[in-house]
Design a protein around this motif. Structure first.
Motif, PDB file in Angstrom:
ATOM      1  N   ASP A 147       0.828  -0.979   0.095  1.00 22.15           N
ATOM      2  CA  ASP A 147      -0.031   0.076   0.126  1.00 22.15           C
ATOM      3  C   ASP A 147       0.775   1.316  -0.114  1.00 22.15           C
ATOM      4  O   ASP A 147       2.010   1.426   0.493  1.00 22.15           O
ATOM      5  CB  ASP A 147      -0.875  -0.161   1.192  1.00 22.15           C
ATOM      6  CG  ASP A 147      -1.794  -1.062   1.485  1.00 22.15           C
ATOM      7  OD1 ASP A 147      -2.679  -1.128   0.375  1.00 22.15           O
ATOM      8  OD2 ASP A 147      -1.682  -1.843   2.210  1.00 22.15           O
ATOM      9  N   ILE A 148       0.351   2.473  -0.325  1.00 25.71           N
ATOM     10  CA  ILE A 148       0.795   3.646  -0.422  1.00 25.71           C
ATOM     11  C   ILE A 148      -0.492   4.535   0.133  1.00 25.71           C
ATOM     12  O   ILE A 148      -1.460   4.505  -0.606  1.00 25.71           O
ATOM     13  CB  ILE A 148       1.208   4.189  -1.702  1.00 25.71           C
ATOM     14  CG1 ILE A 148       2.362   3.668  -2.050  1.00 25.71           C
ATOM     15  CG2 ILE A 148       1.623   5.814  -1.453  1.00 25.71           C
ATOM     16  CD1 ILE A 148       3.083   4.018  -3.565  1.00 25.71           C
ATOM     17  N   TYR A 149      -0.187   5.142   1.485  1.00 25.13           N
ATOM     18  CA  TYR A 149      -1.341   5.919   1.829  1.00 25.13           C
ATOM     19  C   TYR A 149      -0.862   7.018   2.947  1.00 25.13           C
ATOM     20  O   TYR A 149       0.229   7.029   3.502  1.00 25.13           O
ATOM     21  CB  TYR A 149      -2.278   5.143   2.611  1.00 25.13           C
ATOM     22  CG  TYR A 149      -1.973   4.296   3.641  1.00 25.13           C
ATOM     23  CD1 TYR A 149      -2.159   4.717   4.916  1.00 25.13           C
ATOM     24  CD2 TYR A 149      -1.152   2.973   3.564  1.00 25.13           C
ATOM     25  CE1 TYR A 149      -1.509   4.044   6.129  1.00 25.13           C
ATOM     26  CE2 TYR A 149      -0.620   2.373   4.608  1.00 25.13           C
ATOM     27  CZ  TYR A 149      -0.924   2.641   5.921  1.00 25.13           C
ATOM     28  OH  TYR A 149      -0.352   2.188   6.846  1.00 25.13           O
ATOM     29  N   GLN A 150      -1.686   7.926   3.154  1.00 25.26           N
ATOM     30  CA  GLN A 150      -1.170   8.957   4.225  1.00 25.26           C
ATOM     31  C   GLN A 150      -1.781   8.788   5.500  1.00 25.26           C
ATOM     32  O   GLN A 150      -3.035   8.474   5.489  1.00 25.26           O
ATOM     33  CB  GLN A 150      -1.609  10.235   3.363  1.00 25.26           C
ATOM     34  CG  GLN A 150      -0.433  10.874   2.532  1.00 25.26           C
ATOM     35  CD  GLN A 150      -0.704  12.323   2.490  1.00 25.26           C
ATOM     36  OE1 GLN A 150      -1.973  12.890   2.099  1.00 25.26           O
ATOM     37  NE2 GLN A 150       0.362  13.136   2.060  1.00 25.26           N
ATOM     38  N   ALA A 151      -1.060   9.064   6.560  1.00 21.65           N
ATOM     39  CA  ALA A 151      -1.535   8.456   8.160  1.00 21.65           C
ATOM     40  C   ALA A 151      -0.536   8.780   8.802  1.00 21.65           C
ATOM     41  O   ALA A 151       0.582   9.083   8.634  1.00 21.65           O
ATOM     42  CB  ALA A 151      -2.110   7.018   8.073  1.00 21.65           C
ATOM     43  N   ASP A 152      -1.050   8.922  10.127  1.00 18.55           N
ATOM     44  CA  ASP A 152       0.048   9.247  11.101  1.00 18.55           C
ATOM     45  C   ASP A 152       0.404   7.866  12.091  1.00 18.55           C
ATOM     46  O   ASP A 152      -0.498   7.223  12.098  1.00 18.55           O
ATOM     47  CB  ASP A 152      -0.578  10.236  12.446  1.00 18.55           C
ATOM     48  CG  ASP A 152      -0.907  11.606  11.663  1.00 18.55           C
ATOM     49  OD1 ASP A 152      -0.333  11.816  10.580  1.00 18.55           O
ATOM     50  OD2 ASP A 152      -1.729  12.447  12.429  1.00 18.55           O
ATOM     51  N   ILE A 153       1.298   7.857  12.801  1.00 14.56           N
ATOM     52  CA  ILE A 153       1.852   6.690  13.253  1.00 14.56           C
ATOM     53  C   ILE A 153       2.067   6.914  14.834  1.00 14.56           C
ATOM     54  O   ILE A 153       3.011   7.723  15.168  1.00 14.56           O
ATOM     55  CB  ILE A 153       3.202   5.919  12.822  1.00 14.56           C
ATOM     56  CG1 ILE A 153       2.950   5.705  11.337  1.00 14.56           C
ATOM     57  CG2 ILE A 153       3.454   4.738  13.578  1.00 14.56           C
ATOM     58  CD1 ILE A 153       3.924   5.213  10.597  1.00 14.56           C
TER      59      ILE A 153
END
Length: 459
Positions: free
Chosen positions: A18-24
């Protein structure tokens, strides 16, 4: 007390799928939350805007503090692991070698002592050099210690095993669900050609490659595959350099034989032309198998894209130029090996996409597949809730020209001098600790941990 130890915000997460935008969110060395709105409740907040957030690289083929040819590779576990971290690698699997007259347990003990200086996590393959009955009995015992892969050499006096011993190791490994890795070259062909070349006064580094032709690698790969087929044992053929070996692997995989392949950046980006460097400069590239004709490059890139080649490692085994001069009058005495542990991730992220690899495929072959094949997944090799927070912040806009002066490997050259990179790691986290930032190691000393590996997957 903060909810998290570290939060990585605004980055583009890239995994093998996957490629996605998020916080960790990271707590106690683990990824505990992945969300689009985590907030800022952490002791440390990292803004990764406009940057890739990728799993830490896993280099499954290194030779740190390795005895070879009367000397030792120049990177030990301290210097080598720091260079790895700066380059975006957070775990290595090194080769521990059964000592002459010793046992597999001796090999593991010796290498665990060497690795006490490591700054990143590590595991071991054990190279079986004396295949007696005791060594065969030790294979399941070593698996209990977390060593689930073993190595055989078809070349090198004092290290190689013959086909009978190789078959015994494969049989026991099939029984135990261990993985055997193999260095494929034909010992007798190399011996014959080397003797002929030296007798003719052909002693320069370039004759190292002449003495070990591609067909010599292809023949040995084919033989190893047939032995694995007869024993129904999984096999990993390491550091493939050419169509002669990889085509055999592709044929075997198409038939359902459990064989996998590894290659290295040097075989994708360097060629036999490098041996022509003047003033003994070609010695920098004396490694085995040797660099090949550049006509192999496109073929190997395609086999990575198509999944025939599962992993890209380095075979990192550096020697100072003064050490290389042991073979100034005889190419066969040049210590075999070259550096590469630091440059692997940025090289693959620059040149992989230029040869048709997606960013996910680059992550797959440099991190996720090694974790799966060698029994570390999902603890390592991915960004997922519950996984170790081994994470690299990679700036795709950071342009870098590789020079020896910027590298941290303990050796006086780099194989990739002058290579222009489009993107570079700017921060590396290992189990949630920031250990490298902007080209410098900033972590604690001796913080690496031994990885007790499980049985891996056949990819």
């Amino acid at each position: 007390m903060s909810k998290y130890d570290v939060i990585i915000k605004n980055g583009t997460i890239i995994t093998a799928s996957d490629i996605y935008q998020a916080d960790i969110g990271i707590k106690d060395g683990k990824v505990v939350e992945i969300s689009t709105a985590i907030g800022d409740d952490a002791a440390k907040v990292i803004d990764a805007k406009n940057k890739y957030v990728i799993p830490g690289g896993i280099d499954a083929h290194t030779h740190l503090d390795m005895p070879f040819g009367g000397t030792f590779s120049s990177d030990d576990f301290q210097t080598g692991s720091k260079a790895a971290a700066i380059g975006g690698t957070t775990a290595v699997i090194d080769f521990s070698v059964q000592p002459g007259g010793g046992t597999l347990a001796d090999a593991l003990r010796i290498w665990k002592e060497k690795a006490e200086k490591a700054c990143i996590d590590y595991g071991f393959h054990i190279a079986i050099t004396n295949c007696d009955d005791n060594a065969i009995k030790e294979i399941p015992e070593m698996m209990e210690e977390g060593v689930t892969s073993f190595k055989v050499y078809m070349v090198y006096d004092g290290m190689r095993v013959d086909d009978e011993a190789f078959m015994k190791i494969l049989e026991k490994s099939a029984e135990c669900h261990a993985l055997v890795g193999v260095h494929c070259e034909n010992y007798y062909v190399i011996k014959h050609l080397t003797e002929e070349l030296l007798a003719a006064g052909k002693v320069e580094p370039k004759y190292h490659a002449v003495s070990r032709p591609a067909k010599c690698e292809g023949e040995a790969a084919n033989r190893a595959i047939k032995l694995a087929e007869m024993t129904n044992a999984p096999l990993m053929i390491v550091h493939n350099t050419c169509e002669e070996s990889i085509s055999r692997i592709k044929e075997a995989r198409d038939k359902g034989i459990k064989v996998m392949a590894e290659t290295c950046p040097q075989y994708l980006l360097l060629s036999e032309d490098n041996y022509e460097e003047p003033d003994f400069g070609g010695s920098k590239y004396v490694m085995s198998p040797p660099l090949r004709d550049k006509k192999n490059w496109d073929y190997i890139w395609k086999q990575i894209k198509d999944g025939v080649i599962s992993t890209v490692a380095t075979d990192h085994c550096p020697f100072f130029l003064e050490q290389k001069r042991l073979g100034i009058d005889n190419f066969a005495k040049i210590p075999n090996g070259a550096p590469g542990i630091e440059a692997r991730i940025p090289l693959m992220f620059t040149y992989g996409p230029k040869h048709g690899l997606s960013l996910q495929k680059v992550v797959e072959v440099t991190s996720t597949n090694p974790a799966k094949i060698y029994g570390m997944y999902p603890q390592k090799g991915t960004i997922a809730v519950g996984s170790d927070a081994d994470i690299v912040i990679f700036d795709p806009e950071k342009k870098v020209t590789i020079t020896k002066s910027m590298m941290h490997e303990n050796v006086d050259y780099t194989s990739y001098e002058g290579f222009e990179l489009e993107g570079y790691p700017v921060m590396t986290l290992s189990r949630g600790d920031i250990i490298a930032e902007n080209g410098e190691y900033v972590g604690e000393e001796k913080r690496g941990k031994y990885i007790k590996r499980g049985i891996g997957e056949i990819m």
